[in-house]
Design a protein around this motif. Structure first.
Motif, mmCIF file in Angstrom:
data_model
loop_
_atom_site.group_PDB
_atom_site.id
_atom_site.type_symbol
_atom_site.label_atom_id
_atom_site.label_comp_id
_atom_site.label_asym_id
_atom_site.label_seq_id
_atom_site.Cartn_x
_atom_site.Cartn_y
_atom_site.Cartn_z
ATOM 1 N N ALA A 285 0.838 -1.199 0.000
ATOM 2 C CA ALA A 285 0.000 0.000 0.000
ATOM 3 C C ALA A 285 0.873 1.249 0.000
ATOM 4 N N ARG B 182 -3.670 2.592 4.797
ATOM 5 C CA ARG B 182 -4.184 1.623 3.814
ATOM 6 C C ARG B 182 -3.638 0.225 4.109
ATOM 7 N N ARG B 183 -2.363 0.140 4.470
ATOM 8 C CA ARG B 183 -1.771 -1.162 4.802
ATOM 9 C C ARG B 183 -2.496 -1.785 5.995
#
Length: 109
Positions: A16, A21-22
């Motif tokens: 990401a 987001r990760r």
């Protein structure tokens, strides 16, 4: 779940462009692994532990991680294709490996 399916490979994105987001991708992989357990299967999600021992930003380390995951994939009964966030390049490699090895692909959202 089909009684024949005992081990499932969780194929979902990981790489990401932000930590947020990760973290979202990680929660999704955990959700899918839990779902597999609840359906009576043994999930394998290499991206939930390999990034803790390999540097995902290092191309060689990332490749080693993907290859290690694919080795385990060949021992699974099915690949769960988790598509809520699309299909990443790493996922494409796993999908191709599943197809080459005649491993059933089951799409999950």
């Amino acid at each position: 779940m089909n009684d024949r399916i005992k081990a499932v490979f969780i194929c979902s994105p990981f790489k990401a462009n932000s930590e947020e987001r990760r973290a979202e991708y990680r929660r999704y992989a955990q959700e899918m692994a839990l779902s597999a357990l609840q359906e009576g299967a043994a999930p394998y999600a290499p991206h939930l532990y390999l990034p803790d021992i390999l540097d995902d930003e290092d191309a060689l380390a990332r490749r080693k991680g993907i290859l290690a995951g694919i080795e385990f994939l060949t021992r699974c009964d099915a690949l769960w294709l988790c598509t809520r966030y699309g299909i990443s390049n790493g996922m494409r490699k796993e999908i191709s490996a599943a197809q080459r090895n005649g491993i059933r692909i089951i799409e999950k959202k």
